[in-house]
Design a protein around this motif. Structure first.
Motif, PDB file in Angstrom:
ATOM      1  N   ARG A   1     -23.754  42.680  21.378  1.00 32.83           N
ATOM      2  CA  ARG A   1     -25.248  43.435  21.075  1.00 32.83           C
ATOM      3  C   ARG A   1     -24.694  44.843  20.655  1.00 32.83           C
ATOM      4  O   ARG A   1     -24.924  45.871  21.107  1.00 32.83           O
ATOM      5  CB  ARG A   1     -26.171  43.668  22.105  1.00 32.83           C
ATOM      6  N   MET A   2     -24.084  44.858  19.367  1.00 34.62           N
ATOM      7  CA  MET A   2     -23.457  46.282  18.857  1.00 34.62           C
ATOM      8  C   MET A   2     -24.387  46.715  17.579  1.00 34.62           C
ATOM      9  O   MET A   2     -24.332  47.751  17.293  1.00 34.62           O
ATOM     10  CB  MET A   2     -22.164  45.861  18.603  1.00 34.62           C
ATOM     11  N   TYR A   3     -24.700  45.764  16.674  1.00 37.09           N
ATOM     12  CA  TYR A   3     -25.406  46.090  15.451  1.00 37.09           C
ATOM     13  C   TYR A   3     -26.752  45.813  15.418  1.00 37.09           C
ATOM     14  O   TYR A   3     -27.525  44.814  16.122  1.00 37.09           O
ATOM     15  CB  TYR A   3     -24.779  45.325  14.401  1.00 37.09           C
ATOM     16  N   SER A   4     -27.546  46.759  14.646  1.00 36.32           N
ATOM     17  CA  SER A   4     -29.021  46.606  14.191  1.00 36.32           C
ATOM     18  C   SER A   4     -29.038  45.404  13.319  1.00 36.32           C
ATOM     19  O   SER A   4     -28.114  44.839  12.661  1.00 36.32           O
ATOM     20  CB  SER A   4     -29.627  47.882  13.995  1.00 36.32           C
ATOM     21  N   HIS A   5     -30.512  45.234  12.850  1.00 37.36           N
ATOM     22  CA  HIS A   5     -30.583  44.116  11.966  1.00 37.36           C
ATOM     23  C   HIS A   5     -29.783  44.565  10.573  1.00 37.36           C
ATOM     24  O   HIS A   5     -29.505  43.770  10.062  1.00 37.36           O
ATOM     25  CB  HIS A   5     -32.004  43.888  11.690  1.00 37.36           C
ATOM     26  N   ARG A   6     -30.317  45.648  10.112  1.00 40.63           N
ATOM     27  CA  ARG A   6     -29.646  46.305   8.831  1.00 40.63           C
ATOM     28  C   ARG A   6     -28.178  46.203   8.886  1.00 40.63           C
ATOM     29  O   ARG A   6     -27.717  45.943   8.001  1.00 40.63           O
ATOM     30  CB  ARG A   6     -30.130  47.574   8.705  1.00 40.63           C
ATOM     31  N   GLN A   7     -27.508  46.760  10.079  1.00 44.16           N
ATOM     32  CA  GLN A   7     -26.033  46.698  10.144  1.00 44.16           C
ATOM     33  C   GLN A   7     -25.419  45.399  10.095  1.00 44.16           C
ATOM     34  O   GLN A   7     -24.434  45.067   9.767  1.00 44.16           O
ATOM     35  CB  GLN A   7     -25.683  47.574  11.431  1.00 44.16           C
ATOM     36  N   PHE A   8     -26.221  44.296  10.816  1.00 43.96           N
ATOM     37  CA  PHE A   8     -25.845  43.043  10.846  1.00 43.96           C
ATOM     38  C   PHE A   8     -25.624  42.419   9.407  1.00 43.96           C
ATOM     39  O   PHE A   8     -24.870  41.666   9.015  1.00 43.96           O
ATOM     40  CB  PHE A   8     -26.787  42.083  11.612  1.00 43.96           C
ATOM     41  N   ARG A   9     -26.756  42.811   8.783  1.00 45.15           N
ATOM     42  CA  ARG A   9     -26.710  41.993   7.288  1.00 45.15           C
ATOM     43  C   ARG A   9     -25.735  42.810   6.372  1.00 45.15           C
ATOM     44  O   ARG A   9     -25.119  42.028   5.490  1.00 45.15           O
ATOM     45  CB  ARG A   9     -27.969  42.460   6.563  1.00 45.15           C
ATOM     46  N   LEU A  10     -25.312  43.889   6.606  1.00 45.00           N
ATOM     47  CA  LEU A  10     -24.242  44.638   5.862  1.00 45.00           C
ATOM     48  C   LEU A  10     -22.869  44.196   6.258  1.00 45.00           C
ATOM     49  O   LEU A  10     -22.252  43.809   5.388  1.00 45.00           O
ATOM     50  CB  LEU A  10     -24.219  46.421   6.163  1.00 45.00           C
ATOM     51  N   LYS A  11     -22.712  43.778   7.466  1.00 43.31           N
ATOM     52  CA  LYS A  11     -21.442  43.163   8.143  1.00 43.31           C
ATOM     53  C   LYS A  11     -21.340  41.765   7.511  1.00 43.31           C
ATOM     54  O   LYS A  11     -20.155  41.249   7.127  1.00 43.31           O
ATOM     55  CB  LYS A  11     -21.490  42.953   9.452  1.00 43.31           C
ATOM     56  N   VAL A  12     -22.396  40.957   7.443  1.00 46.37           N
ATOM     57  CA  VAL A  12     -22.424  39.580   6.676  1.00 46.37           C
ATOM     58  C   VAL A  12     -21.886  39.769   5.274  1.00 46.37           C
ATOM     59  O   VAL A  12     -21.148  38.944   4.616  1.00 46.37           O
ATOM     60  CB  VAL A  12     -23.694  38.890   6.997  1.00 46.37           C
ATOM     61  N   ALA A  13     -22.460  40.782   4.532  1.00 48.80           N
ATOM     62  CA  ALA A  13     -22.186  40.846   3.051  1.00 48.80           C
ATOM     63  C   ALA A  13     -20.638  41.251   2.961  1.00 48.80           C
ATOM     64  O   ALA A  13     -19.887  40.645   2.108  1.00 48.80           O
ATOM     65  CB  ALA A  13     -23.067  42.143   2.536  1.00 48.80           C
ATOM     66  N   GLU A  14     -20.157  42.251   3.685  1.00 44.85           N
ATOM     67  CA  GLU A  14     -18.920  42.493   3.767  1.00 44.85           C
ATOM     68  C   GLU A  14     -17.852  41.491   4.066  1.00 44.85           C
ATOM     69  O   GLU A  14     -16.717  41.119   3.421  1.00 44.85           O
ATOM     70  CB  GLU A  14     -18.580  43.863   4.665  1.00 44.85           C
ATOM     71  N   GLY A  15     -18.338  40.536   4.983  1.00 42.14           N
ATOM     72  CA  GLY A  15     -17.461  39.411   5.391  1.00 42.14           C
ATOM     73  C   GLY A  15     -17.344  38.087   4.312  1.00 42.14           C
ATOM     74  O   GLY A  15     -16.363  37.799   4.148  1.00 42.14           O
ATOM     75  N   LEU A  16     -18.578  37.992   3.458  1.00 43.06           N
ATOM     76  CA  LEU A  16     -18.561  37.204   2.412  1.00 43.06           C
ATOM     77  C   LEU A  16     -17.860  37.875   1.380  1.00 43.06           C
ATOM     78  O   LEU A  16     -17.115  36.801   0.766  1.00 43.06           O
ATOM     79  CB  LEU A  16     -19.922  37.072   2.008  1.00 43.06           C
ATOM     80  N   LEU A  17     -17.917  39.259   1.090  1.00 43.70           N
ATOM     81  CA  LEU A  17     -17.124  39.619  -0.016  1.00 43.70           C
ATOM     82  C   LEU A  17     -15.528  39.415   0.151  1.00 43.70           C
ATOM     83  O   LEU A  17     -14.698  39.371  -0.572  1.00 43.70           O
ATOM     84  CB  LEU A  17     -17.518  40.905  -0.314  1.00 43.70           C
ATOM     85  N   SER A  18     -15.161  39.685   1.590  1.00 39.98           N
ATOM     86  CA  SER A  18     -13.816  39.647   1.883  1.00 39.98           C
ATOM     87  C   SER A  18     -13.235  38.273   1.687  1.00 39.98           C
ATOM     88  O   SER A  18     -12.144  37.873   1.519  1.00 39.98           O
ATOM     89  CB  SER A  18     -13.587  40.377   3.175  1.00 39.98           C
TER      90      SER A  18
ATOM     91  N   ASN B   1     -32.385  34.152  11.084  1.00 33.29           N
ATOM     92  CA  ASN B   1     -31.886  33.278  12.022  1.00 33.29           C
ATOM     93  C   ASN B   1     -30.665  33.322  12.598  1.00 33.29           C
ATOM     94  O   ASN B   1     -30.321  33.260  14.010  1.00 33.29           O
ATOM     95  CB  ASN B   1     -31.935  31.819  11.227  1.00 33.29           C
ATOM     96  N   ALA B   2     -29.538  33.822  11.719  1.00 33.45           N
ATOM     97  CA  ALA B   2     -28.313  34.221  11.905  1.00 33.45           C
ATOM     98  C   ALA B   2     -28.289  35.281  13.074  1.00 33.45           C
ATOM     99  O   ALA B   2     -27.548  35.399  14.122  1.00 33.45           O
ATOM    100  CB  ALA B   2     -27.382  34.316  10.901  1.00 33.45           C
ATOM    101  N   PHE B   3     -29.199  36.411  12.693  1.00 35.05           N
ATOM    102  CA  PHE B   3     -29.124  37.615  13.508  1.00 35.05           C
ATOM    103  C   PHE B   3     -29.891  37.354  14.854  1.00 35.05           C
ATOM    104  O   PHE B   3     -29.452  37.866  15.887  1.00 35.05           O
ATOM    105  CB  PHE B   3     -29.949  38.632  12.858  1.00 35.05           C
ATOM    106  N   ILE B   4     -30.818  36.436  14.801  1.00 38.33           N
ATOM    107  CA  ILE B   4     -31.267  36.016  16.219  1.00 38.33           C
ATOM    108  C   ILE B   4     -30.417  35.129  17.208  1.00 38.33           C
ATOM    109  O   ILE B   4     -30.337  35.396  18.608  1.00 38.33           O
ATOM    110  CB  ILE B   4     -32.717  34.887  15.818  1.00 38.33           C
ATOM    111  N   ILE B   5     -29.523  34.527  16.376  1.00 34.78           N
ATOM    112  CA  ILE B   5     -28.483  33.750  17.373  1.00 34.78           C
ATOM    113  C   ILE B   5     -27.604  34.738  17.685  1.00 34.78           C
ATOM    114  O   ILE B   5     -26.845  34.594  19.022  1.00 34.78           O
ATOM    115  CB  ILE B   5     -27.703  32.788  16.375  1.00 34.78           C
ATOM    116  N   TYR B   6     -27.250  35.836  16.995  1.00 31.52           N
ATOM    117  CA  TYR B   6     -26.105  36.964  17.303  1.00 31.52           C
ATOM    118  C   TYR B   6     -26.663  37.557  18.408  1.00 31.52           C
ATOM    119  O   TYR B   6     -25.687  37.925  19.384  1.00 31.52           O
ATOM    120  CB  TYR B   6     -26.167  37.569  16.130  1.00 31.52           C
TER     121      TYR B   6
END
Length: 350
Positions: A245-262, A233-238
Motif C-alpha cells: 500500500r504505497m501508491y495513491s490512485h493517481r500514482q498507481f495509474r502513472l506506474k501502470v502507464a510507465e510499465g506498459l511503455l517499458s 478494478n486493478a487498483f482495488i485488487i492492488y
C-alpha cells in the motif's frame, strides 16, 4: 483474480453522451443526466465492477425466452447480472426498479439474500402497507409485515419508504438525521450503507476520465469507459494486498502507464531503401526522407501558372486523371505521394 465480499450492489450507470443515438437515456438522478445506460453489479464497499450489461433499447431482448421461469425483462436483467454468483451466500442490494416479491423468493431459494426498496404498487404487497396514506402518518412511524423469511417495513421519514429484506426483522436502531437523534429501522440503515456501490465506482472514475466528451463514435466511448473501469478494478485488487500500500490512485495509474511503455516500447518502422536518379543525381530514397524532395504548390498565381502540369505523371501514363498539388523538387514533376512517387523514381520503364 478477485473474490468480492458478501454485499453486492446492483444499479444502473449513465455514460455521458449527447450525440444521436436511438437508445440514449435521460436519468436526472445521475451526474451525467443524459447518455448511454448500462446495468452493473458492483461490490458494495469498494465499487469493484463484476458484471456489465449495456442497454440497447426496450425492444432488445436481454435474453431470448424465459430465464429460470421468468419472462419479465427486469427479472431477466437481475438474473443475468447474477450469473455465477448464486448459491454462494451473497446479499444483493437493489432499488425499487428491480425488486419484486416473486424474484426475491427465487433468489432466497438460491441462497442469495435480498435487501432494497420496493414499490407499494407491486404485485403481492399486503394491503396493510399498500393502503397506507403518507399524509396521515407522523414522522418516525413504521409498519412491518412478515411472510416466512421476507420482511416488509414501511417507514415514514420525509416520505414514506418501503424496504424489503430476507434476513431482517422489524427492529429499530438509534441514528442521526440533520444532527438530531432519531430511530430508524435496521433495514433502512443497512440499505443506505450498501446501496451505493455503482455510484461509488462512478465517483472514483470521475477524477480520471479517459473517455472525453468529443468522441464521435459512441462505441469508442464505451470501450474507453470499460478500459478505465478495468484500471479501477486493478487498483482495488492492488489495495487488497496489505504489503504494497504505497501508491495513491493517481500514482498507481502513472506506474501502470510507465510499465506498459517499458514493456511495449515504440518500434521504429524500417522501410525499404531505393537508389533513385533525379536529373543525374543519385540518392538513397525511403519514406523517411521523402519530404526533403517534396515541393507543395501554393494555390494562387503559381497554381494558375502550372495548371497544365498538375496532373500526376505516373497516373497519366496509366490513363488515369489525378490532379495533385505536390511535385518533386529535383525532377520538377507532379506526382502522387505514395506508390506513384516510388514507381517514378525506381521503375526503369514507366
Amino acid at each position: 483474480m478477485y473474490t468480492p465480499s458478501q454485499y453486492l450492489s446492483l444499479d444502473e450507470s449513465l455514460l455521458l453522451w449527447k450525440g444521436r443515438l436511438s437508445w440514449r437515456q435521460c436519468i436526472r438522478t445521475k451526474a451525467a443526466r443524459l447518455g448511454i445506460k448500462s446495468f452493473e453489479r458492483c461490490e458494495a464497499e469498494t465499487g469493484y465492477l463484476l458484471q456489465y450489461r449495456l442497454y440497447t433499447g426496450k425492444n432488445t431482448a436481454m435474453y431470448p425466452g424465459p430465464l429460470h421461469g421468468f419472462n419479465d425483462k427486469t427479472a431477466k436483467v437481475v438474473l443475468q447480472l447474477m450469473e455465477g454468483y448464486l448459491d454462494t451466500g451473497h446479499v444483493l442490494v437493489m432499488d425499487n426498479w428491480y425488486n419484486q416479491l416473486l424474484l426475491t423468493r427465487y433468489l432466497k431459494s438460491r441462497c442469495t439474500d435480498v435487501l432494497g426498496t420496493i414499490s407499494r404498487r407491486r404485485k403481492g404487497i399486503p394491503h396493510a402497507i399498500k393502503d397506507l396514506n403518507p399524509k396521515q402518518l407522523e414522522r418516525g412511524v413504521s409498519v412491518g409485515r412478515h411472510c416466512g423469511d421476507i420482511a416488509l417495513v414501511a417507514w415514514k421519514d420525509v416520505k414514506l419508504v418501503t424496504v424489503l429484506s430476507t434476513y431482517h426483522q422489524h427492529e429499530m436502531v438509534p441514528g442521526r438525521r440533520a444532527g438530531q437523534a432519531v430511530l430508524k429501522p435496521t433495514v433502512v440503515q443497512e440499505y443506505n450503507r450498501y446501496m451505493g456501490g455503482v455510484d461509488l465506482k462512478d465517483q472514483k472514475l470521475s477524477m480520471f476520465l479517459l473517455e472525453r466528451k468529443r468522441n464521435r463514435k459512441w462505441y469508442m466511448k464505451v470501450f474507453k469507459r470499460l478500459l478505465n473501469t478495468s484500471l479501477l478494478n486493478a487498483f482495488i485488487i492492488y489495495l487488497r494486498n496489505p504489503i504494497y500500500r504505497m501508491y495513491s490512485h493517481r500514482q498507481f495509474r502513472l506506474k501502470v502507464a510507465e510499465g506498459l511503455l517499458s514493456r511495449y516500447p515504440r518500434v521504429s518502422r524500417c522501410h525499404p531503401e531505393y537508389r533513385i536518379n533525379c536529373n543525374g543525381l543519385f540518392f538513397v530514397w525511403n519514406r523517411g526522407i521523402t519530404s526533403l524532395f517534396i515541393r507543395k504548390l501554393i494555390r494562387g498565381r503559381e497554381f494558375k501558372k502550372n495548371r497544365k502540369q498538375l496532373r500526376c505523371v505516373r497516373c497519366t501514363a496509366l490513363k488515369k486523371r489525378v490532379v495533385v498539388t505536390v511535385m518533386c523538387k529535383l525532377c520538377q514533376v507532379p506526382l502522387c505521394l505514395g506508390k506513384c512517387w516510388e514507381d517514378y523514381h525506381t521503375v526503369e520503364n514507366l
